[in-house]
Design a protein around this motif. Structure first.
Motif, PDB file in Angstrom:
ATOM      1  N   ASN A  94       0.033 -16.373   2.430  1.00 35.03           N
ATOM      2  CA  ASN A  94      -0.870 -15.442   3.116  1.00 35.03           C
ATOM      3  C   ASN A  94      -0.808 -14.031   2.523  1.00 35.03           C
ATOM      4  O   ASN A  94      -0.806 -13.039   3.262  1.00 35.03           O
ATOM      5  N   LEU A  95      -0.752 -13.953   1.206  1.00 35.48           N
ATOM      6  CA  LEU A  95      -0.642 -12.659   0.535  1.00 35.48           C
ATOM      7  C   LEU A  95      -1.974 -11.915   0.566  1.00 35.48           C
ATOM      8  O   LEU A  95      -3.024 -12.473   0.240  1.00 35.48           O
ATOM      9  N   HIS A  96      -1.895 -10.660   0.960  1.00 34.60           N
ATOM     10  CA  HIS A  96      -3.045  -9.759   0.935  1.00 34.60           C
ATOM     11  C   HIS A  96      -2.623  -8.523   0.155  1.00 34.60           C
ATOM     12  O   HIS A  96      -1.860  -7.694   0.653  1.00 34.60           O
ATOM     13  N   ILE A  97      -3.103  -8.432  -1.075  1.00 31.71           N
ATOM     14  CA  ILE A  97      -2.769  -7.315  -1.957  1.00 31.71           C
ATOM     15  C   ILE A  97      -3.912  -6.306  -1.882  1.00 31.71           C
ATOM     16  O   ILE A  97      -5.058  -6.634  -2.178  1.00 31.71           O
ATOM     17  N   THR A  98      -3.567  -5.078  -1.492  1.00 37.18           N
ATOM     18  CA  THR A  98      -4.573  -4.036  -1.333  1.00 37.18           C
ATOM     19  C   THR A  98      -4.202  -2.822  -2.181  1.00 37.18           C
ATOM     20  O   THR A  98      -3.247  -2.107  -1.856  1.00 37.18           O
ATOM     21  N   PRO A  99      -4.920  -2.594  -3.281  1.00 39.75           N
ATOM     22  CA  PRO A  99      -4.673  -1.367  -4.041  1.00 39.75           C
ATOM     23  C   PRO A  99      -5.017  -0.157  -3.175  1.00 39.75           C
ATOM     24  O   PRO A  99      -6.049  -0.130  -2.499  1.00 39.75           O
ATOM     25  N   LEU A 100      -4.130   0.826  -3.167  1.00 42.46           N
ATOM     26  CA  LEU A 100      -4.341   2.057  -2.405  1.00 42.46           C
ATOM     27  C   LEU A 100      -4.688   3.216  -3.327  1.00 42.46           C
ATOM     28  O   LEU A 100      -4.912   4.328  -2.864  1.00 42.46           O
ATOM     29  N   GLY A 101      -4.698   2.949  -4.602  1.00 39.10           N
ATOM     30  CA  GLY A 101      -4.993   3.932  -5.635  1.00 39.10           C
ATOM     31  C   GLY A 101      -4.680   3.291  -6.970  1.00 39.10           C
ATOM     32  O   GLY A 101      -4.323   2.113  -7.036  1.00 39.10           O
ATOM     33  N   ALA A 102      -4.788   4.056  -8.029  1.00 39.07           N
ATOM     34  CA  ALA A 102      -4.538   3.508  -9.363  1.00 39.07           C
ATOM     35  C   ALA A 102      -3.075   3.128  -9.570  1.00 39.07           C
ATOM     36  O   ALA A 102      -2.770   2.238 -10.358  1.00 39.07           O
ATOM     37  N   GLU A 103      -2.167   3.761  -8.838  1.00 38.66           N
ATOM     38  CA  GLU A 103      -0.735   3.572  -9.072  1.00 38.66           C
ATOM     39  C   GLU A 103       0.018   3.028  -7.865  1.00 38.66           C
ATOM     40  O   GLU A 103       1.246   2.902  -7.915  1.00 38.66           O
ATOM     41  N   VAL A 104      -0.672   2.714  -6.771  1.00 39.87           N
ATOM     42  CA  VAL A 104      -0.006   2.286  -5.538  1.00 39.87           C
ATOM     43  C   VAL A 104      -0.792   1.139  -4.910  1.00 39.87           C
ATOM     44  O   VAL A 104      -2.021   1.140  -4.930  1.00 39.87           O
ATOM     45  N   ALA A 105      -0.060   0.177  -4.349  1.00 40.11           N
ATOM     46  CA  ALA A 105      -0.694  -0.933  -3.638  1.00 40.11           C
ATOM     47  C   ALA A 105       0.236  -1.392  -2.524  1.00 40.11           C
ATOM     48  O   ALA A 105       1.448  -1.152  -2.566  1.00 40.11           O
ATOM     49  N   GLN A 106      -0.350  -2.041  -1.531  1.00 40.74           N
ATOM     50  CA  GLN A 106       0.463  -2.650  -0.485  1.00 40.74           C
ATOM     51  C   GLN A 106       0.230  -4.152  -0.498  1.00 40.74           C
ATOM     52  O   GLN A 106      -0.852  -4.618  -0.866  1.00 40.74           O
ATOM     53  N   VAL A 107       1.256  -4.892  -0.111  1.00 44.46           N
ATOM     54  CA  VAL A 107       1.157  -6.336  -0.011  1.00 44.46           C
ATOM     55  C   VAL A 107       1.656  -6.738   1.372  1.00 44.46           C
ATOM     56  O   VAL A 107       2.770  -6.370   1.762  1.00 44.46           O
ATOM     57  N   VAL A 108       0.836  -7.470   2.088  1.00 45.31           N
ATOM     58  CA  VAL A 108       1.220  -8.026   3.376  1.00 45.31           C
ATOM     59  C   VAL A 108       1.258  -9.538   3.190  1.00 45.31           C
ATOM     60  O   VAL A 108       0.375 -10.111   2.536  1.00 45.31           O
TER      61      VAL A 108
END
Length: 144
Positions: A94-108
């Motif tokens: 159930n991976l949800h990868i969300t880029p938050l910018g060019a250098e940062v992302a979150q994974v739930v």
């Protein structure tokens, strides 16, 4: 009229470039998680930790509270999972990868440890990834 076409062209180009960067970031982050899973499943905690930022500023939030730093996080993993049997086999889902910018992302996502002798464990996580020196690493991990 020509200015409008130029502006629209630039917006479309920028959107296309951002989509390509997002796809590349997602792929790189997926690779970090796959490498971690493989290391864990062969009983290599140190190899698993290579996905984390090797810094005193790394933060891990778990059921026992906050841990700051790469080495203390490694020490906690070694204490809680002293051998391959205790580690079991790790799977992420159930991976949800969300880029938050060019250098940062979150994974739930969700983690599951299959452990035939010690009993299975599972939970959810929120990871914050950052690209540091061209490499995606976990800078914050909240696992429950």
């Amino acid at each position: 009229m020509k200015l409008g076409v130029l502006v629209i062209s630039l917006v479309l180009f920028a959107t296309s470039v951002q989509a390509q960067r997002s796809a590349a970031s997602r792929q790189a982050i997926n690779q970090v998680l796959a490498t971690q899973t493989a290391a864990w499943n062969r009983g290599d905690v140190t190899g698993f930790m290579q996905g984390y930022w090797h810094s005193d500023s790394l933060v891990f939030i778990g059921k026992r509270g906050l841990t700051y730093g790469w080495q203390p996080t490694l020490d906690n993993y070694r204490r809680n999972y002293p051998d391959a049997s205790a580690m079991g086999q790790l799977a992420f889902s159930n991976l949800h990868i969300t880029p938050l910018g060019a250098e940062v992302a979150q994974v739930v996502g969700r983690w599951h440890l299959t452990r035939p002798t010690a009993g299975d464990l599972e939970g959810h996580f929120l990871l914050v990834f950052r690209r540091i020196e061209g490499r995606w690493v976990i800078i914050a991990d909240h696992s429950s």
